[in-house]
Design an enzyme around this catalytic site. Sequence first.
Site, PDB file in Angstrom:
ATOM      1  N   SER A  22     -29.331  36.790  66.024  1.00 45.55           N
ATOM      2  CA  SER A  22     -28.392  37.006  67.128  1.00 45.55           C
ATOM      3  C   SER A  22     -27.691  38.360  67.052  1.00 45.55           C
ATOM      4  O   SER A  22     -27.264  38.905  68.069  1.00 45.55           O
ATOM      5  CB  SER A  22     -27.339  35.891  67.140  1.00 45.55           C
ATOM      6  OG  SER A  22     -26.700  35.803  65.877  1.00 45.55           O
ATOM      7  N   ASP A 171     -15.818  33.214  68.836  1.00 44.87           N
ATOM      8  CA  ASP A 171     -16.369  32.366  67.771  1.00 44.87           C
ATOM      9  C   ASP A 171     -16.117  32.932  66.369  1.00 44.87           C
ATOM     10  O   ASP A 171     -16.334  32.272  65.358  1.00 44.87           O
ATOM     11  CB  ASP A 171     -17.872  32.089  67.979  1.00 44.87           C
ATOM     12  CG  ASP A 171     -18.757  33.342  67.878  1.00 44.87           C
ATOM     13  OD1 ASP A 171     -18.268  34.407  67.440  1.00 44.87           O
ATOM     14  OD2 ASP A 171     -19.948  33.246  68.234  1.00 44.87           O
ATOM     15  N   HIS A 174     -19.844  36.422  65.929  1.00 47.79           N
ATOM     16  CA  HIS A 174     -20.675  37.415  66.619  1.00 47.79           C
ATOM     17  C   HIS A 174     -19.843  38.585  67.138  1.00 47.79           C
ATOM     18  O   HIS A 174     -18.796  38.369  67.752  1.00 47.79           O
ATOM     19  CB  HIS A 174     -21.429  36.762  67.776  1.00 47.79           C
ATOM     20  CG  HIS A 174     -22.402  35.732  67.328  1.00 47.79           C
ATOM     21  ND1 HIS A 174     -22.084  34.385  67.291  1.00 47.79           N
ATOM     22  CD2 HIS A 174     -23.673  35.845  66.851  1.00 47.79           C
ATOM     23  CE1 HIS A 174     -23.132  33.713  66.820  1.00 47.79           C
ATOM     24  NE2 HIS A 174     -24.100  34.571  66.551  1.00 47.79           N
TER      25      HIS A 174
END
Length: 197
Positions: A22, A171, A174
């Site tokens: 990611s 979060d 990220h």
Amino acid sequence: MTLAAAAPAEAQDVEILAFGDSLTAGYGLPRGQGFVPQLEDSLRRNGVRARVIDAGVSGDTTAAGRARLGWTLNGLKRKPDLAIVALGGNDMLRALPARQTRENMDAIVAELRKRDIPVLVAGMLAAPNMGPQYGAEFNRIFPDLATRYDAAFYPFFLANVAGNRRLNLPDGVHPNFEGIKKMVSGILPTVMKALKR
């Protein structure tokens, strides 16, 4: 002789494969704000005509990366001039054995070198809550691999970004646009140096 034949061949762009999870895929960010487009833009601003290929899959562990490496490489139009390998974060977050991470990373870098593709290992560091033993085992994987395969090495992909709320999405894991910007400015000199090797 036609004009086209007389014209000098245009210099080919440098191709970089960003093979990761990611963090390279730009998770949670609008199109054009992730690592791949920002790195490409930054290289071009620094005089390197680069095309960065997004081979990031959110959630990928090193095992998943290892499993898809072959078909990823076989699907490319030409051999990349550099592969940035940025995996391992999901292994750590899932507390997967460091031995497995090492085996998978070794297989990935070995395959790239076998195909004569220069490699830049983007290192990952274990979170402090993983404990000192796990941290020591996990953190050694990346510099060891770079040394073993004579690859370029960037010690920590998330340097100056991890743990900084201002640079991460809600979060806390990220990076946001500014976080990616900092990641790119951090790794850029290593990428440019690796391209000259």
